[in-house]
Design an enzyme around this catalytic site. Structure first.
Site, PDB file in Angstrom:
ATOM      1  N   HIS A   1       0.096  12.872   2.405  1.00 31.93           N
ATOM      2  CA  HIS A   1       0.145  11.781   3.378  1.00 31.93           C
ATOM      3  C   HIS A   1       1.103  10.692   2.928  1.00 31.93           C
ATOM      4  O   HIS A   1       1.502  10.629   1.770  1.00 31.93           O
ATOM      5  CB  HIS A   1      -1.257  11.170   3.553  1.00 31.93           C
ATOM      6  CG  HIS A   1      -1.743  10.458   2.315  1.00 31.93           C
ATOM      7  ND1 HIS A   1      -2.232  11.130   1.220  1.00 31.93           N
ATOM      8  CD2 HIS A   1      -1.794   9.135   1.990  1.00 31.93           C
ATOM      9  CE1 HIS A   1      -2.563  10.262   0.272  1.00 31.93           C
ATOM     10  NE2 HIS A   1      -2.296   9.037   0.713  1.00 31.93           N
TER      11      HIS A   1
ATOM     12  N   ASP B   1       1.007   6.490   3.184  1.00 30.76           N
ATOM     13  CA  ASP B   1      -0.092   5.544   3.412  1.00 30.76           C
ATOM     14  C   ASP B   1       0.015   4.813   4.756  1.00 30.76           C
ATOM     15  O   ASP B   1       1.071   4.282   5.106  1.00 30.76           O
ATOM     16  CB  ASP B   1      -0.146   4.503   2.283  1.00 30.76           C
ATOM     17  CG  ASP B   1      -0.668   5.113   0.990  1.00 30.76           C
ATOM     18  OD1 ASP B   1      -1.357   6.141   1.055  1.00 30.76           O
ATOM     19  OD2 ASP B   1      -0.378   4.545  -0.081  1.00 30.76           O
TER      20      ASP B   1
ATOM     21  N   HIS C   1       2.489  11.566  -0.693  1.00 31.41           N
ATOM     22  CA  HIS C   1       1.784  11.841  -1.945  1.00 31.41           C
ATOM     23  C   HIS C   1       0.429  12.480  -1.679  1.00 31.41           C
ATOM     24  O   HIS C   1      -0.062  12.492  -0.547  1.00 31.41           O
ATOM     25  CB  HIS C   1       1.644  10.563  -2.791  1.00 31.41           C
ATOM     26  CG  HIS C   1       0.925   9.440  -2.116  1.00 31.41           C
ATOM     27  ND1 HIS C   1       1.528   8.579  -1.239  1.00 31.41           N
ATOM     28  CD2 HIS C   1      -0.370   9.029  -2.183  1.00 31.41           C
ATOM     29  CE1 HIS C   1       0.659   7.695  -0.804  1.00 31.41           C
ATOM     30  NE2 HIS C   1      -0.512   7.941  -1.356  1.00 31.41           N
TER      31      HIS C   1
ATOM     32  N   ARG D   1      -5.465  -0.560  -6.023  1.00 31.32           N
ATOM     33  CA  ARG D   1      -4.228  -0.456  -5.237  1.00 31.32           C
ATOM     34  C   ARG D   1      -3.919  -1.732  -4.472  1.00 31.32           C
ATOM     35  O   ARG D   1      -4.769  -2.262  -3.751  1.00 31.32           O
ATOM     36  CB  ARG D   1      -4.346   0.696  -4.237  1.00 31.32           C
ATOM     37  CG  ARG D   1      -3.102   0.856  -3.371  1.00 31.32           C
ATOM     38  CD  ARG D   1      -3.200   2.080  -2.499  1.00 31.32           C
ATOM     39  NE  ARG D   1      -3.152   1.736  -1.096  1.00 31.32           N
ATOM     40  CZ  ARG D   1      -3.594   2.509  -0.105  1.00 31.32           C
ATOM     41  NH1 ARG D   1      -4.133   3.675  -0.370  1.00 31.32           N
ATOM     42  NH2 ARG D   1      -3.509   2.123   1.143  1.00 31.32           N
TER      43      ARG D   1
HETATM   44  C1  OGA Z   1      -3.676   5.897  -2.551  1.00 35.25           C
HETATM   45  C2  OGA Z   1      -3.815   7.291  -2.937  1.00 35.25           C
HETATM   46  C3  OGA Z   1      -3.791   8.424  -5.034  1.00 35.25           C
HETATM   47  C4  OGA Z   1      -4.664   8.634  -6.212  1.00 35.25           C
HETATM   48  O1  OGA Z   1      -4.231   5.037  -3.240  1.00 35.25           O
HETATM   49  O2  OGA Z   1      -2.988   5.647  -1.553  1.00 35.25           O
HETATM   50  O3  OGA Z   1      -3.458   8.163  -2.202  1.00 35.25           O
HETATM   51  O4  OGA Z   1      -4.285   9.468  -7.024  1.00 35.25           O
HETATM   52  N1  OGA Z   1      -4.316   7.466  -4.171  1.00 35.25           N
HETATM   53  O5  OGA Z   1      -5.708   7.985  -6.317  1.00 35.25           O
HETATM   54 MN    MN Z   2      -2.350   7.240  -0.455  1.00 36.89          MN
END
Ligand code: OGA
Ligand code: MN
Length: 305
Positions: A106, A108, A256, A272
């Site tokens: 995806h 974000d 990612h 995050r």
């Molecule tokens: C995010 C996500 C990745 C992770 O925080 O957007 O996709 O490895 N996390 O936690």
């Molecule tokens: Mn993400």
């Protein structure tokens, strides 16, 4: 400033940045150097950054306004709306709803009209092995398509849908209903132009319901091909976390996935900050959000397209 070092750590994307203490305010020249490295390498890894939440917020703000996470307000740090907690730890005695965040490819916030510009994820706790994150370079994914295919998908719009986020069935149904209510399906161009570099990239992923104007079968085949292509190993950098790594990705030209390859009883805690992006999508008719009937949905979309 002179000690800043940027070392590529992946073929397609990813660089490690050392020689900078992110707890201190950044001089403009240093900020520019980091931004240049970010635009060039798409994913920057800053190892050994033992940041407080306020320090993470302050550093993140150097690169744009921070999202307050209104799209899913129930998952933020109790004292800082700018910090989203991505964790499998218990929260209020219950398993955290973000324990399975990011389990499919995806970009974000594409289920909103305003996908993130970027994100800065700080690792505070991690399992002894696994729990890696993979990032893929979507400029390369676009540029390696044939000229004919690029022309074919150029103006296409895809329907991104929050209900396709993987693992929602494991979350609190009331919170999921709230998230879906806040985020009706939204259309985004399959080919995006980066506002700073001017380069074109592919915006696909596994949260797409269909492509406007194509039949179900055509849509499924084309998305199947584009997603498989976008996930090619040669476009990927896989990050193996160490505590106090801060990873900053350009969300406008990457996708990612958070891998579930670890013992879920071991704590994993990631903080995050999301950089607010531009409005690039258009929200579809509210009626489209209510129906689960795919045929009716496509007809409605054809009518608004
Ligand atoms: C995010 C996500 C990745 C992770 O925080 O957007 O996709 O490895 N996390 O936690
Ligand atoms: Mn993400």
């Amino acid at each position: 400033m002179s000690t800043l070092q940027v070392k590529p750590i992946g073929y397609a994307l990813g660089a490690e940045v050392t020689g900078v203490d992110l707890r201190r305010p950044l001089e403009p020249a240093l900020k520019d150097a980091i931004n240049d490295a970010w635009l060039r390498h798409l994913v920057l890894v800053f190892p050994g950054q033992d940041l407080s939440t306020n320090e993470q917020i302050a550093f993140s703000r150097c690169f744009g306004d921070l999202d307050k996470h209104e799209f899913q307000p129930r998952y933020t740090h109790p004292d800082h709306r700018e910090i989203l907690l991505v964790t499998n730890k218990l929260i209020d005695g219950k398993p955290s709803d973000t324990r399975n965040t990011g389990r499919n490819w995806h970009t974000d916030l594409t289920f909103t009209s305003r996908p993130a510009k970027g994100a800065l994820l700080l690792c505070r706790e991690k399992p002894p092995v696994g729990g890696d994150t993979m990032f893929a370079n979507m400029y390369l994914a676009y540029e390696t398509l044939s000229q004919r295919m690029r022309a074919f998908i150029d103006d296409m719009e895809a329907i991104h849908d929050a209900s396709l986020v993987k693992g929602l069935e494991q979350r609190d149904p009331e919170k999921v209903a709230d998230m879906k209510r806040r985020n009706p399906p939204v259309a985004h161009k399959v080919v995006q132009t980066h506002p700073e570099t001017g380069r074109r990239s592919l915006l696909v992923g596994q949260r797409i319901r269909g492509i406007i104007g194509l039949s179900d079968a055509e849509s499924a085949a084309l998305l199947g091909f584009l997603n498989e292509h976008a996930e090619s190993p040669e476009f990927i950098y896989r990050h193996r976390w160490t505590v106090n790594d801060l990873v900053m990705w350009d969300n406008r030209c990457t996708q990612h996935i958070a891998l579930p390859d670890f013992d879920q009883r071991q704590p994993r805690l990631m903080l995050r900050c999301s950089l607010q992006g531009e409005v690039t999508g258009r929200v579809l008719e509210p009626a489209a959000a209510r129906t689960d009937d795919r045929e009716a949905l496509m007809q409605m979309l054809a009518a608004v397209a």
